[in-house]
Design a protein around this motif. Sequence first.
Motif, PDB file in Angstrom:
ATOM      1  N   ASP A 129     -41.597 -54.775  10.650  1.00 41.90           N
ATOM      2  CA  ASP A 129     -40.737 -54.883  11.813  1.00 41.90           C
ATOM      3  C   ASP A 129     -40.233 -53.517  12.273  1.00 41.90           C
ATOM      4  O   ASP A 129     -40.287 -53.172  13.454  1.00 41.90           O
ATOM      5  N   MET A 176     -43.180 -48.572  19.178  1.00 45.44           N
ATOM      6  CA  MET A 176     -42.879 -48.782  20.588  1.00 45.44           C
ATOM      7  C   MET A 176     -42.168 -47.571  21.156  1.00 45.44           C
ATOM      8  O   MET A 176     -42.384 -47.186  22.293  1.00 45.44           O
ATOM      9  N   SER A 233     -26.165 -43.986  11.706  1.00 47.52           N
ATOM     10  CA  SER A 233     -25.657 -45.192  12.345  1.00 47.52           C
ATOM     11  C   SER A 233     -26.659 -46.300  12.119  1.00 47.52           C
ATOM     12  O   SER A 233     -27.845 -46.081  12.045  1.00 47.52           O
ATOM     13  N   SER A 234     -26.140 -47.477  11.999  1.00 49.52           N
ATOM     14  CA  SER A 234     -27.078 -48.571  11.758  1.00 49.52           C
ATOM     15  C   SER A 234     -27.680 -48.978  13.074  1.00 49.52           C
ATOM     16  O   SER A 234     -27.185 -49.829  13.782  1.00 49.52           O
ATOM     17  N   THR A 235     -28.735 -48.323  13.399  1.00 50.58           N
ATOM     18  CA  THR A 235     -29.335 -48.587  14.702  1.00 50.58           C
ATOM     19  C   THR A 235     -30.513 -49.526  14.576  1.00 50.58           C
ATOM     20  O   THR A 235     -31.425 -49.494  15.360  1.00 50.58           O
ATOM     21  N   ALA A 280     -42.990 -51.468  13.771  1.00 51.77           N
ATOM     22  CA  ALA A 280     -43.363 -51.908  15.121  1.00 51.77           C
ATOM     23  C   ALA A 280     -42.378 -51.365  16.151  1.00 51.77           C
ATOM     24  O   ALA A 280     -42.766 -50.844  17.200  1.00 51.77           O
ATOM     25  N   GLU A 281     -41.092 -51.454  15.837  1.00 55.88           N
ATOM     26  CA  GLU A 281     -40.093 -50.916  16.772  1.00 55.88           C
ATOM     27  C   GLU A 281     -40.278 -49.435  16.967  1.00 55.88           C
ATOM     28  O   GLU A 281     -40.172 -48.912  18.077  1.00 55.88           O
ATOM     29  N   PRO A 321     -33.450 -43.982  15.424  1.00 56.92           N
ATOM     30  CA  PRO A 321     -33.257 -42.626  15.928  1.00 56.92           C
ATOM     31  C   PRO A 321     -34.576 -41.891  15.984  1.00 56.92           C
ATOM     32  O   PRO A 321     -35.372 -41.959  15.069  1.00 56.92           O
ATOM     33  N   LEU A 322     -34.787 -41.205  17.071  1.00 56.19           N
ATOM     34  CA  LEU A 322     -36.024 -40.462  17.244  1.00 56.19           C
ATOM     35  C   LEU A 322     -35.781 -39.082  16.712  1.00 56.19           C
ATOM     36  O   LEU A 322     -34.943 -38.366  17.228  1.00 56.19           O
ATOM     37  N   HIS A 335     -30.796 -52.462  15.191  1.00 60.19           N
ATOM     38  CA  HIS A 335     -30.943 -53.376  16.300  1.00 60.19           C
ATOM     39  C   HIS A 335     -31.064 -52.635  17.616  1.00 60.19           C
ATOM     40  O   HIS A 335     -31.549 -53.161  18.572  1.00 60.19           O
ATOM     41  N   LEU A 336     -30.572 -51.404  17.664  1.00 61.35           N
ATOM     42  CA  LEU A 336     -30.902 -50.555  18.802  1.00 61.35           C
ATOM     43  C   LEU A 336     -32.132 -49.771  18.342  1.00 61.35           C
ATOM     44  O   LEU A 336     -32.609 -49.978  17.248  1.00 61.35           O
ATOM     45  N   ASN A 337     -32.631 -48.888  19.154  1.00 56.26           N
ATOM     46  CA  ASN A 337     -33.859 -48.217  18.740  1.00 56.26           C
ATOM     47  C   ASN A 337     -33.602 -47.279  17.579  1.00 56.26           C
ATOM     48  O   ASN A 337     -32.563 -46.665  17.502  1.00 56.26           O
TER      49      ASN A 337
END
Lengths: 420, 152
Positions: free
Chosen positions: A144, A151, A41-43, A147-148, A49-50, A45-47
């Motif tokens: 970018d 976090m 999924s194009s995440t 960095a996300e 995937p971990l 802009h959301l976090n």
Amino acid sequence: MQSSWKFVRCTSAVSFFCSPLNFLAVSTALTNINAYSHCASSTKHLNPPLRCIAASLHSPLPSSNALSSAFPGSSATSFLANIQATSFFLAEKSDTLNAHSVLSSGSTEIEAASEDRKQGQNFAEERGASMLSVRINVTGDIADSLAESLMCFGASSCSIEEATVDEFQEKESCITVLFAPELDVGECIAWAVDSIGLREMPAYTIEEADDQDWIQKVQDVFRPVEVASGLWIVPRWCVPPDPAAINVMLDPGLAFGTGDHPTTRLCLRWLHQNIKGGEHILDYGTGSGILSITALKIGARKAAGVDIDPMAISSAQANALINNLDSCKLQVFLAASNEDNPPPFERFKFDIVVANILMLPLLQLVERITNYAKPGGRVAVSGIVTDQVDKVVASYSVHLENVHVWEDDGWACVSGTRKV
Amino acid sequence: MSKGVKEKQIGALIRLVVNAGQAKPAPPVGPALGQHRLNLMAFCKDFNARTQNIKPEVPMSVTVIAYKDNTFDFTIKSPSTSYFLKKAAGIQLGASRAAHETAGVVTVKHIYEIAKIKQSDPDCQYMSLEAICKSIMGTARSIGIEVRRTLD
């Protein structure tokens, strides 16, 4: 093969869940989503995937009522009824912040920090190990995402500095990451780098973030400012630009109140207009003491300050001494942020009450703040943005008349006279 | 470009997580922003005022753009999807081996509600609700949270 499905949109969530037929229709539609969940999924802009370890964010999860009702076995509808009332996420003003109240009376005045010690040193000594600062050099386009990802894996903050162009004409950025002292930095970075798909670990250096460094930089920002004609707020270490004006010398340390925030300016101008001489002032949420001390310098007789932050108390006391005001002119009290102890002030005692805090405490403490003022006394509250003005005016109009709203740069101040 | 409007030079882009209504000039806010000579007090006051309508202790993602003249802008986003999922499932940490063990369970209703909150996020506004739901379910899978239709 992806079959087409309809997503049933309902205008009201309550009707959505109360109607069993609707629910069944939606649930069959939604189960098809499961089949696609493993597609990338194009995440972005959301976090991201971990993939393996999920880092828990540093802030501890609150154990709220919503949590306990979310355990499997309890009814899902009750949890969602909560969400629908948005108590899970949005605050209702009646149940969140506890009202401030003052600790037991008597000698609650805090000893002033000795003038030699800078406020910054106070702060650094009280803390334990300092944070770890890691600088990572990466190419500009992945900075970018990295960095996300950092976090998510436990970094407290990431700061990307502007890209420079190196000898291969590639933009290089430097990310400065702050970690809490107890974390395993190498591991977090490894997980983050892995989760965005980088092949190799970028070079990084770890060092201890020097507390004095940023504290010093914060204090350097402070400059003399003229809030009203003939009234200057000057840092303690500066020379007043206009020796003939009323100059309030300040060393705020890490407490709020340097004179350049619009709310402070609004309150200071209001005080300048409303103090005729000899008044007894209450400064609720005193911070560095700037409002009380300026009021005393303009002509008030006595001032009392209240704050929930011990640093504010010591800052206010220190600033009073810098301005040659002794403790009978300015008394400061430390308040507890719970409802228990009633404050030691009598009601209807002060000529002027000023409170520069935030909307929620202002709404919770409206009775207390307005009751401190004499009938006919003036009250001013600030620390609210213009969107929040209506709520505050509605709440304070119950106790105040001649309510007036002052605005400056998106911030507002509401003032009025205590009803008789 | 109109006369007299200068484009501001960006100094740094800073990402932070701060609890709603609880920004203070202390770590992590202090060092992260103080290093760039930003007015910490102004940020704390501004951030706290703008998150007054959110429960305290909800961690908000903040992105601060620091300009070279020491001014700054910031945007506040809703908390991370994994935070919502963990709260909905009632757990503190995700699974350590996501594909192999399940740390918690949520229902599709939870996903729907989380998607509704996320839809107001500036990054997600162009996405349809079903796309946001798919995305959330992907995140749930990756932290070991199972999605079921009902809880029984």
